[in-house]
Motif scaffolding. Structure first.
Motif, short mmCIF file in Angstrom:
data_model
loop_
_atom_site.label_atom_id
_atom_site.label_comp_id
_atom_site.label_asym_id
_atom_site.label_seq_id
_atom_site.Cartn_x
_atom_site.Cartn_y
_atom_site.Cartn_z
N MET A 1 0.82 -1.18 0.00
CA MET A 1 0.00 0.00 0.00
C MET A 1 0.87 1.24 0.00
SD MET A 1 -3.15 -0.92 2.36
CE MET A 1 -2.90 -2.65 2.62
N ARG A 2 0.38 2.25 -0.65
CA ARG A 2 1.12 3.50 -0.71
C ARG A 2 0.44 4.53 0.16
NH1 ARG A 2 0.91 5.11 -6.65
NH2 ARG A 2 -1.20 4.46 -6.32
N SER A 3 1.20 5.45 0.63
CA SER A 3 0.62 6.58 1.34
C SER A 3 0.46 7.72 0.35
CB SER A 3 1.52 7.02 2.49
OG SER A 3 2.70 7.59 1.97
N ALA A 4 -0.21 8.77 0.76
CA ALA A 4 -0.42 9.91 -0.13
C ALA A 4 0.91 10.53 -0.54
CB ALA A 4 -1.31 10.96 0.54
N THR A 5 1.91 10.44 0.31
CA THR A 5 3.19 11.07 -0.02
C THR A 5 3.92 10.34 -1.13
OG1 THR A 5 4.27 9.85 1.74
CG2 THR A 5 3.48 12.06 2.27
N THR A 6 3.59 9.08 -1.36
CA THR A 6 4.25 8.35 -2.42
C THR A 6 3.34 8.15 -3.62
OG1 THR A 6 3.64 6.22 -1.47
CG2 THR A 6 5.77 7.13 -0.85
N SER A 7 2.14 8.69 -3.58
CA SER A 7 1.22 8.57 -4.70
C SER A 7 1.75 9.36 -5.89
CB SER A 7 -0.15 9.12 -4.35
OG SER A 7 -0.74 8.36 -3.35
N ARG A 8 1.47 8.86 -7.07
CA ARG A 8 1.80 9.60 -8.27
C ARG A 8 0.78 10.71 -8.42
NH1 ARG A 8 1.15 5.13 -12.30
NH2 ARG A 8 0.00 4.30 -10.58
N ALA A 9 1.22 11.94 -8.34
CA ALA A 9 0.31 13.08 -8.50
C ALA A 9 0.31 13.52 -9.96
CB ALA A 9 0.76 14.24 -7.61
N ASN A 10 -0.74 14.14 -10.38
CA ASN A 10 -0.88 14.58 -11.77
C ASN A 10 -0.50 16.04 -11.90
OD1 ASN A 10 -1.82 12.10 -12.60
ND2 ASN A 10 -3.84 12.57 -11.82
N PHE A 11 0.74 16.33 -11.63
CA PHE A 11 1.21 17.69 -11.70
C PHE A 11 2.43 17.76 -12.59
CE2 PHE A 11 -0.93 17.37 -7.60
CZ PHE A 11 -1.86 18.39 -7.74
N SER A 12 2.67 18.93 -13.15
CA SER A 12 3.84 19.16 -13.96
C SER A 12 4.43 20.50 -13.56
CB SER A 12 3.45 19.17 -15.44
OG SER A 12 2.56 20.24 -15.69
N ASP A 73 -4.11 3.39 -1.91
CA ASP A 73 -3.60 4.46 -1.06
C ASP A 73 -4.43 4.46 0.21
OD1 ASP A 73 -1.69 5.48 -2.84
OD2 ASP A 73 -3.13 6.81 -3.79
N THR A 74 -3.76 4.63 1.35
CA THR A 74 -4.48 4.70 2.63
C THR A 74 -4.72 6.14 3.06
OG1 THR A 74 -2.39 4.44 3.81
CG2 THR A 74 -3.68 2.44 3.42
N ALA A 75 -4.30 7.08 2.23
CA ALA A 75 -4.59 8.50 2.44
C ALA A 75 -5.11 9.04 1.12
CB ALA A 75 -3.33 9.25 2.87
N LEU A 76 -6.04 9.96 1.19
CA LEU A 76 -6.62 10.54 -0.01
C LEU A 76 -5.54 11.27 -0.78
CD1 LEU A 76 -9.39 10.79 -1.42
CD2 LEU A 76 -9.66 12.98 -0.27
N PRO A 77 -5.34 10.95 -2.06
CA PRO A 77 -4.30 11.64 -2.83
C PRO A 77 -4.71 13.09 -3.10
CG PRO A 77 -5.55 10.17 -4.24
CD PRO A 77 -6.05 9.94 -2.84
N PRO A 78 -3.77 13.92 -3.53
CA PRO A 78 -4.11 15.30 -3.87
C PRO A 78 -5.16 15.32 -4.98
CG PRO A 78 -1.73 14.98 -3.87
CD PRO A 78 -2.35 13.63 -3.74
N LEU A 79 -6.14 16.20 -4.84
CA LEU A 79 -7.21 16.31 -5.83
C LEU A 79 -7.23 17.72 -6.39
CD1 LEU A 79 -10.04 14.53 -3.82
CD2 LEU A 79 -8.60 13.53 -5.60
#
Length: 176
Positions: A1-12, A73-79
């Motif tokens: 499982m990944r945490s929100a800090t290791t989630s792939r975010a959709n930012f550039s 993910d066990t934390a909500l990723p950035p939205l």
């Protein structure tokens, strides 16, 4: 499982300023909330049509059926405005807290699965947390196209078709 800090975010990075955290307008994100048979199909179908997908399951003990090639993910990723959020289980006690957090992230779209003949439990859950009526009204229920879905894959397909129609400002169905 990944945490929100290791989630792939959709930012550039912004080309002119170099600033990070600028949403990439070409990226579409689908966050399936809660591990369920519907989220299992939703993740697979959404990836096939070009969404970046993630499963948010706040209870690690409930992650028992994640499709191969996916993580939870066990934390909500950035939205942000590239994100569509689909809550796949409206009976969970975390429903209100999860929706409140999702709405705070300003996603493009938020919806909760459920039978339209029954009142949505998300309304009372959000009111109990002090969420404004205007924000509660941003939560779609039911979700997806009305195709008579019964099985989890059919529900996922109808949901995804509805998201694509909404994203493309189309009514869905057979109206062109």
């Amino acid at each position: 499982m990944r945490s929100a800090t290791t989630s792939r975010a959709n930012f550039s990075r912004d080309r002119d300023t170099g600033d990070a955290n600028t949403a990439d307008p070409g990226v579409r994100t689908l966050v399936a909330v809660f591990a369920s048979p519907v989220s299992r199909s939703l993740l697979k179908f959404a990836r096939e049509v070009g969404y970046h997908v993630t499963l948010f399951e706040p209870d690690p003990a409930r992650v028992t059926d994640v499709p191969e090639g996916f993580e939870a993910d066990t934390a909500l990723p950035p939205l942000d405005a590239s994100a569509d959020v689909v809550v796949t289980d409206h009976h969970r006690p975390e429903l209100g807290a999860v929706l409140k957090a999702a709405l705070a992230g300003e996603p493009r779209w938020v919806g909760v699965l459920g039978n339209p003949r029954h009142p949505g439990p998300h309304v009372a859950a959000l009111q109990g947390l002090g969420v404004a009526d205007a924000d509660i009204a941003r939560v779609h229920r039911p979700v997806g196209l009305n195709i008579g879905s019964r099985t989890p894959p059919e529900i996922a397909l109808a949901t995804l078709a509805g998201l694509i129609a909404d994203r493309n400002d189309r009514p869905g169905g057979f109206a062109f």
